[in-house]
Scaffold this motif. Structure first.
Motif, PDB file in Angstrom:
ATOM      1  N   ALA A  59       0.834  -1.202   0.000  1.00 61.50           N
ATOM      2  CA  ALA A  59       0.000   0.000   0.000  1.00 61.50           C
ATOM      3  C   ALA A  59       0.871   1.256   0.000  1.00 61.50           C
ATOM      4  CB  ALA A  59      -0.927  -0.006   1.214  1.00 61.50           C
ATOM      5  N   HIS A  60       1.945   1.224   0.759  1.00 63.93           N
ATOM      6  CA  HIS A  60       2.879   2.359   0.772  1.00 63.93           C
ATOM      7  C   HIS A  60       3.461   2.596  -0.612  1.00 63.93           C
ATOM      8  CE1 HIS A  60       6.555   4.657   1.365  1.00 63.93           C
ATOM      9  NE2 HIS A  60       7.248   3.619   0.912  1.00 63.93           N
ATOM     10  N   LEU A  61       3.799   1.519  -1.314  1.00 62.44           N
ATOM     11  CA  LEU A  61       4.366   1.660  -2.650  1.00 62.44           C
ATOM     12  C   LEU A  61       3.354   2.254  -3.623  1.00 62.44           C
ATOM     13  CD1 LEU A  61       6.407  -1.670  -2.833  1.00 62.44           C
ATOM     14  CD2 LEU A  61       7.336   0.651  -2.739  1.00 62.44           C
ATOM     15  N   VAL A  62       2.069   1.959  -3.406  1.00 59.24           N
ATOM     16  CA  VAL A  62       1.032   2.595  -4.217  1.00 59.24           C
ATOM     17  C   VAL A  62       1.074   4.105  -4.009  1.00 59.24           C
ATOM     18  CG1 VAL A  62      -1.444   2.912  -4.518  1.00 59.24           C
ATOM     19  CG2 VAL A  62      -0.526   0.604  -4.263  1.00 59.24           C
ATOM     20  N   ILE A  63       1.095   4.510  -2.745  1.00 57.32           N
ATOM     21  CA  ILE A  63       1.113   5.945  -2.421  1.00 57.32           C
ATOM     22  C   ILE A  63       2.368   6.602  -2.987  1.00 57.32           C
ATOM     23  CG2 ILE A  63       1.167   7.629  -0.546  1.00 57.32           C
ATOM     24  CD1 ILE A  63      -0.316   5.505   1.157  1.00 57.32           C
ATOM     25  N   ALA A  64       3.494   5.923  -2.850  1.00 61.61           N
ATOM     26  CA  ALA A  64       4.770   6.488  -3.309  1.00 61.61           C
ATOM     27  C   ALA A  64       4.795   6.710  -4.818  1.00 61.61           C
ATOM     28  CB  ALA A  64       5.922   5.574  -2.895  1.00 61.61           C
ATOM     29  N   THR A  65       4.078   5.852  -5.574  1.00 64.95           N
ATOM     30  CA  THR A  65       4.079   5.991  -7.033  1.00 64.95           C
ATOM     31  C   THR A  65       2.887   6.792  -7.541  1.00 64.95           C
ATOM     32  OG1 THR A  65       2.955   3.842  -7.226  1.00 64.95           O
ATOM     33  CG2 THR A  65       5.346   3.869  -7.436  1.00 64.95           C
ATOM     34  N   GLU A  66       1.796   6.779  -6.776  1.00 60.30           N
ATOM     35  CA  GLU A  66       0.568   7.429  -7.225  1.00 60.30           C
ATOM     36  C   GLU A  66       0.450   8.865  -6.751  1.00 60.30           C
ATOM     37  OE1 GLU A  66      -3.028   6.431  -5.068  1.00 60.30           O
ATOM     38  OE2 GLU A  66      -4.074   6.136  -6.966  1.00 60.30           O
ATOM     39  N   ALA A  67       0.864   9.097  -5.513  1.00 62.48           N
ATOM     40  CA  ALA A  67       0.609  10.393  -4.886  1.00 62.48           C
ATOM     41  C   ALA A  67       1.496  11.499  -5.445  1.00 62.48           C
ATOM     42  CB  ALA A  67       0.809  10.286  -3.382  1.00 62.48           C
ATOM     43  N   SER A  68       0.915  12.650  -5.555  1.00 56.24           N
ATOM     44  CA  SER A  68       1.678  13.834  -5.918  1.00 56.24           C
ATOM     45  C   SER A  68       2.287  14.426  -4.656  1.00 56.24           C
ATOM     46  CB  SER A  68       0.761  14.875  -6.570  1.00 56.24           C
ATOM     47  OG  SER A  68      -0.220  15.299  -5.640  1.00 56.24           O
ATOM     48  N   THR A  69       3.252  15.308  -4.839  1.00 54.42           N
ATOM     49  CA  THR A  69       3.841  15.990  -3.690  1.00 54.42           C
ATOM     50  C   THR A  69       2.762  16.745  -2.915  1.00 54.42           C
ATOM     51  OG1 THR A  69       5.927  16.236  -4.885  1.00 54.42           O
ATOM     52  CG2 THR A  69       5.586  17.661  -2.986  1.00 54.42           C
ATOM     53  N   ALA A  70       1.813  17.321  -3.666  1.00 50.52           N
ATOM     54  CA  ALA A  70       0.732  18.078  -3.029  1.00 50.52           C
ATOM     55  C   ALA A  70      -0.125  17.186  -2.135  1.00 50.52           C
ATOM     56  CB  ALA A  70      -0.130  18.739  -4.095  1.00 50.52           C
ATOM     57  N   ARG A  71      -0.380  15.950  -2.590  1.00 51.49           N
ATOM     58  CA  ARG A  71      -1.211  15.049  -1.785  1.00 51.49           C
ATOM     59  C   ARG A  71      -0.514  14.675  -0.489  1.00 51.49           C
ATOM     60  NH1 ARG A  71      -3.373   8.938  -3.313  1.00 51.49           N
ATOM     61  NH2 ARG A  71      -4.160   8.446  -1.250  1.00 51.49           N
ATOM     62  N   VAL A  72       0.781  14.366  -0.571  1.00 48.42           N
ATOM     63  CA  VAL A  72       1.530  14.020   0.638  1.00 48.42           C
ATOM     64  C   VAL A  72       1.568  15.215   1.588  1.00 48.42           C
ATOM     65  CG1 VAL A  72       3.771  13.334   1.551  1.00 48.42           C
ATOM     66  CG2 VAL A  72       2.914  12.293  -0.559  1.00 48.42           C
ATOM     67  N   ALA A  73       1.780  16.413   1.026  1.00 57.62           N
ATOM     68  CA  ALA A  73       1.792  17.624   1.854  1.00 57.62           C
ATOM     69  C   ALA A  73       0.438  17.830   2.533  1.00 57.62           C
ATOM     70  CB  ALA A  73       2.144  18.834   1.002  1.00 57.62           C
ATOM     71  N   LYS A  74      -0.637  17.492   1.822  1.00 58.35           N
ATOM     72  CA  LYS A  74      -1.981  17.625   2.381  1.00 58.35           C
ATOM     73  C   LYS A  74      -2.180  16.664   3.550  1.00 58.35           C
ATOM     74  CE  LYS A  74      -6.855  17.729   0.975  1.00 58.35           C
ATOM     75  NZ  LYS A  74      -7.797  17.571  -0.161  1.00 58.35           N
ATOM     76  N   GLN A  89      -5.577   4.461   5.250  1.00 58.66           N
ATOM     77  CA  GLN A  89      -6.727   4.789   4.425  1.00 58.66           C
ATOM     78  C   GLN A  89      -7.000   3.731   3.359  1.00 58.66           C
ATOM     79  OE1 GLN A  89      -6.034   8.718   2.841  1.00 58.66           O
ATOM     80  NE2 GLN A  89      -6.233   9.726   4.841  1.00 58.66           N
ATOM     81  N   MET A  90      -5.984   2.905   3.059  1.00 63.97           N
ATOM     82  CA  MET A  90      -6.137   1.867   2.040  1.00 63.97           C
ATOM     83  C   MET A  90      -6.446   0.498   2.631  1.00 63.97           C
ATOM     84  SD  MET A  90      -3.006   2.926  -0.522  1.00 63.97           S
ATOM     85  CE  MET A  90      -3.468   1.659  -1.695  1.00 63.97           C
ATOM     86  N   ALA A  91      -6.708   0.455   3.935  1.00 61.30           N
ATOM     87  CA  ALA A  91      -6.892  -0.825   4.627  1.00 61.30           C
ATOM     88  C   ALA A  91      -8.065  -1.639   4.098  1.00 61.30           C
ATOM     89  CB  ALA A  91      -7.068  -0.573   6.126  1.00 61.30           C
ATOM     90  N   ASP A  92      -9.080  -0.961   3.551  1.00 64.18           N
ATOM     91  CA  ASP A  92     -10.279  -1.671   3.080  1.00 64.18           C
ATOM     92  C   ASP A  92     -10.137  -2.193   1.654  1.00 64.18           C
ATOM     93  OD1 ASP A  92     -11.573  -1.243   5.488  1.00 64.18           O
ATOM     94  OD2 ASP A  92     -12.487   0.640   4.825  1.00 64.18           O
ATOM     95  N   LEU A  93      -9.069  -1.834   0.979  1.00 67.41           N
ATOM     96  CA  LEU A  93      -8.867  -2.326  -0.384  1.00 67.41           C
ATOM     97  C   LEU A  93      -8.439  -3.791  -0.368  1.00 67.41           C
ATOM     98  CD1 LEU A  93      -6.945   0.542  -2.235  1.00 67.41           C
ATOM     99  CD2 LEU A  93      -9.350  -0.072  -2.444  1.00 67.41           C
ATOM    100  N   SER A  94      -8.898  -4.553  -1.341  1.00 69.62           N
ATOM    101  CA  SER A  94      -8.446  -5.939  -1.462  1.00 69.62           C
ATOM    102  C   SER A  94      -7.018  -5.962  -1.980  1.00 69.62           C
ATOM    103  CB  SER A  94      -9.356  -6.706  -2.432  1.00 69.62           C
ATOM    104  OG  SER A  94      -9.173  -6.219  -3.753  1.00 69.62           O
TER     105      SER A  94
END
Length: 227
Positions: free
Chosen positions: A48-63, A82-87
């Motif tokens: 899940a962290h790797l998803v965030i690291a590749t998907e998220a923009s700098t703005a999203r992380v800052a948010k 926040q991604m805990a409910d994803l399969s």
């Protein structure tokens, strides 16, 4: 300074992602819940962290940081929660959809995603007992990045900055980022020379990222910093 051109680093990031993501797609439900080497995260959380690291923009992380009034690590933890409910199937699909996207964060640059995927490959595969390969050319830039002052603070590195480190299987040492320094070099300080510590690139990667290199199953003088 980077040992590789940006395009070469991006290619390494993508190839190591392909390897790890393909492995994720073969895991059983029990394997997804295996404790990784990355703090309290299970393999599922790591993915899940790797998803965030590749998907998220700098703005999203800052948010995320602003919303939770926290630092980068804590923001990532909140993002993973926040991604805990994803399969796990959905997580793998997200990883694949962003596999080719290499985000170079401001200031720290493209070496960050390279280090991230290389270290997390160890984090997932070692406790799972699954085979994997790291391209030797990925080590020098990853080690240079981990040995920077910023990352030493980030990972709470236990190895003194004055300690000279030398890789035995790739051309890298902590003083020059190449093979120029002798394995018998000193820390550069006043007084008696401090012997360099030799270890494999994988052992150095683990130690500089705050993992005890003993997990690799081979003795190393670096382990004395983790007693």
């Amino acid at each position: 300074m980077s040992a590789l051109a940006t395009a070469e680093i991006e290619s390494l990031v993508r190839s190591h992602r392909r390897q790890l993501y393909a492995l994720f797609e073969t895991l059983s439900p029990e394997q997804w819940l295996t404790q990784s080497l990355c703090g309290e995260w299970r393999v599922r959380d790591l993915a899940a962290h790797l998803v965030i690291a590749t998907e998220a923009s700098t703005a999203r992380v800052a948010k995320l940081m602003a919303r939770h009034r926290c630092g980068f690590d804590e923001a990532m933890t909140h993002g993973v929660a926040q991604m805990a409910d994803l399969s796990t199937v959905a997580v793998c699909e997200l990883l694949r959809s962003h596999q080719a996207r290499v985000v170079a964060p401001p200031v720290i640059g493209v070496r960050s995603p390279l280090m991230d995927i290389v270290v997390h490959t160890f984090d997932a595969c070692i406790p799972l007992g699954l085979p994997f390969e790291i391209d030797p050319t990925a080590y020098p830039d990853s080690l240079n990045f981990l040995n920077s002052s910023l990352m030493r603070r980030q990972f709470k590195c236990r190895i003194p900055n004055s300690q000279v480190l030398v890789a035995t299987d790739v051309e890298w040492n902590s003083r020059t980022g190449s093979s120029e320094a002798s394995s018998h070099g000193s820390s550069g300080g006043v007084g008696r020379a401090q012997p360099a510590l030799e270890a494999t690139a994988a052992q150095l990667l683990m130690a500089l990222s705050g993992r005890d290199p003993v997990v690799l199953g081979q003795p190393t003088p670096l382990s004395k910093f983790f007693v």
